[in-house]
Design a protein around this motif. Sequence first.
Motif, short mmCIF file in Angstrom:
data_model
loop_
_atom_site.label_atom_id
_atom_site.label_comp_id
_atom_site.label_asym_id
_atom_site.label_seq_id
_atom_site.Cartn_x
_atom_site.Cartn_y
_atom_site.Cartn_z
N SER A 53 34.17 -40.04 55.88
CA SER A 53 33.37 -38.84 55.58
C SER A 53 33.32 -37.86 56.75
CB SER A 53 31.95 -39.25 55.16
OG SER A 53 31.37 -38.27 54.34
N SER A 54 34.46 -37.65 57.38
CA SER A 54 34.51 -36.76 58.55
C SER A 54 34.24 -35.31 58.15
CB SER A 54 35.89 -36.85 59.21
OG SER A 54 36.06 -35.82 60.16
N ASN A 55 33.23 -34.72 58.77
CA ASN A 55 32.92 -33.32 58.51
C ASN A 55 33.94 -32.39 59.17
OD1 ASN A 55 30.63 -33.95 57.01
ND2 ASN A 55 29.30 -33.93 58.82
N GLU A 56 34.44 -32.79 60.36
CA GLU A 56 35.49 -31.99 60.99
C GLU A 56 36.71 -31.91 60.08
OE1 GLU A 56 33.47 -33.96 64.63
OE2 GLU A 56 33.75 -34.37 62.51
N ALA A 57 37.10 -33.06 59.52
CA ALA A 57 38.26 -33.07 58.63
C ALA A 57 38.00 -32.22 57.39
CB ALA A 57 38.60 -34.50 58.24
N THR A 58 36.80 -32.31 56.86
CA THR A 58 36.46 -31.56 55.64
C THR A 58 36.55 -30.06 55.88
OG1 THR A 58 34.98 -33.34 54.96
CG2 THR A 58 34.71 -31.22 53.87
N ASP A 59 35.90 -29.58 56.93
CA ASP A 59 35.92 -28.15 57.20
C ASP A 59 37.33 -27.68 57.53
OD1 ASP A 59 33.28 -27.85 56.64
OD2 ASP A 59 32.62 -27.54 58.70
N HIS A 60 38.11 -28.54 58.19
CA HIS A 60 39.49 -28.17 58.50
C HIS A 60 40.29 -28.02 57.20
CE1 HIS A 60 42.69 -28.58 61.88
NE2 HIS A 60 43.06 -27.69 60.97
N VAL A 61 40.13 -28.97 56.27
CA VAL A 61 40.83 -28.86 54.99
C VAL A 61 40.37 -27.62 54.23
CG1 VAL A 61 41.24 -29.97 52.76
CG2 VAL A 61 41.24 -31.35 54.85
N LEU A 62 39.07 -27.35 54.25
CA LEU A 62 38.56 -26.14 53.59
C LEU A 62 39.16 -24.88 54.22
CD1 LEU A 62 34.82 -26.93 52.88
CD2 LEU A 62 36.53 -26.19 51.20
N SER A 63 39.37 -24.89 55.52
CA SER A 63 39.97 -23.73 56.17
C SER A 63 41.44 -23.56 55.77
CB SER A 63 39.85 -23.83 57.70
OG SER A 63 40.72 -24.82 58.23
N LEU A 64 42.08 -24.66 55.34
CA LEU A 64 43.47 -24.59 54.91
C LEU A 64 43.61 -24.15 53.46
CD1 LEU A 64 44.81 -27.91 56.52
CD2 LEU A 64 45.23 -25.58 57.32
N VAL A 65 42.70 -24.63 52.59
CA VAL A 65 42.86 -24.33 51.15
C VAL A 65 41.93 -23.24 50.66
CG1 VAL A 65 43.68 -26.67 50.69
CG2 VAL A 65 41.26 -26.15 50.37
N GLY A 66 40.76 -23.07 51.29
CA GLY A 66 39.81 -22.03 50.92
C GLY A 66 38.83 -22.46 49.85
N LEU A 67 37.62 -21.95 49.93
CA LEU A 67 36.59 -22.25 48.93
C LEU A 67 36.99 -21.80 47.52
CD1 LEU A 67 33.41 -21.39 51.02
CD2 LEU A 67 33.95 -23.63 50.04
N PRO A 68 37.70 -20.66 47.35
CA PRO A 68 38.10 -20.28 46.00
C PRO A 68 38.98 -21.32 45.31
CG PRO A 68 38.25 -18.39 47.46
CD PRO A 68 37.99 -19.57 48.33
N ALA A 69 39.81 -22.03 46.06
CA ALA A 69 40.65 -23.07 45.47
C ALA A 69 39.79 -24.22 44.95
CB ALA A 69 41.66 -23.57 46.49
N VAL A 70 38.72 -24.53 45.66
CA VAL A 70 37.81 -25.59 45.20
C VAL A 70 37.11 -25.13 43.92
CG1 VAL A 70 35.86 -27.06 45.83
CG2 VAL A 70 37.50 -26.36 47.59
N ALA A 71 36.67 -23.88 43.91
CA ALA A 71 36.02 -23.34 42.71
C ALA A 71 36.97 -23.37 41.52
CB ALA A 71 35.54 -21.92 42.97
N GLU A 72 38.25 -23.13 41.77
CA GLU A 72 39.24 -23.16 40.69
C GLU A 72 39.35 -24.56 40.08
OE1 GLU A 72 44.01 -22.26 40.05
OE2 GLU A 72 42.93 -21.33 41.72
N GLU A 73 39.31 -25.58 40.93
CA GLU A 73 39.38 -26.95 40.41
C GLU A 73 38.12 -27.32 39.65
OE1 GLU A 73 42.09 -28.80 40.29
OE2 GLU A 73 42.97 -26.98 41.14
N ILE A 74 36.98 -26.86 40.11
CA ILE A 74 35.73 -27.10 39.40
C ILE A 74 35.80 -26.49 38.01
CG2 ILE A 74 33.27 -26.48 39.38
CD1 ILE A 74 33.42 -26.71 42.50
N ALA A 75 36.33 -25.27 37.92
CA ALA A 75 36.47 -24.61 36.63
C ALA A 75 37.51 -25.31 35.76
CB ALA A 75 36.86 -23.15 36.83
#
Length: 267
Positions: free
Chosen positions: A109-131
């Motif tokens: 559950s690394s937060n550094e890893a999570t934020d780094h991945v988010l910086s690579l793919v972007g929050l909009p990409a996560v929202a797209e998967e949620i939709a």
Amino acid sequence: MSIPTAPAPGEERTAHCLLDHAGRVLDAADADRPFYAASTIKLHVLLAALRAVDAGGLDLAARVTATSRFRGADGEVFALGGDHRDATHPPEGTPIAVRELLVRMIDRSSNEATDHVLSLVGLPAVAEEIARLGLTSTRVERMIGDASAIAAGATNETSAADLARTIRALVAGAPGPGGLEPRSRSLAREALRAQRIRVIADALRPDVEVGSKTGWVDDYRHDVAFLGDPDTTTVRYLAVMTAGRGQEAADAHIGRLVRALLPDLAR
């Protein structure tokens, strides 16, 4: 130091959702109620990252530079600190493979890893998967530890039903149209099976195949897991979300619920 991330719930609450191999509901209670998600959002981030891998936009073998500093919603750089830090994360500036970031985001559950991945793919990409999954109670609106986003009212929340559907989308052997490629499902299974923070799994017999992801901040404790081989019709998916209990009490409560719902698998 802990940055406040969610309001105190004010009362004890529990929700759960148990699905069969085909995604049919076997048992549920308050399953669509949104809770503060804590680290369970890392499943949604993982799904977006693996979708990018499948599309050729993200290379698992690529090496990036490990960091704990990220750009927040206000455009300014913030640094993760205190209990947001992962003591095992590679030092600042160390090369790290994207694949390792994805695994570390889940297994410890690394937060550094999570934020780094988010910086690579972007929050909009996560929202797209949620939709894409049709999740009705899930919002992933900010990076972990981004005080400017918290101050602006951004939150991360989900429900037991949405979590059960998300973990199924990550690992199911036959997820249907829009599912992940086999190598991406394999990586998701590997990371979830390597989970170091166990709650549902600790209530099960040692011979039960399980992969899971917990979430925990003050007053909120959650876990979601696949139980059994995802390539078989006997696999089940269970998500349990709790609020208003301390960690020890929440874990005990989740354990009792697991034993009641899954007596054939419980220790």
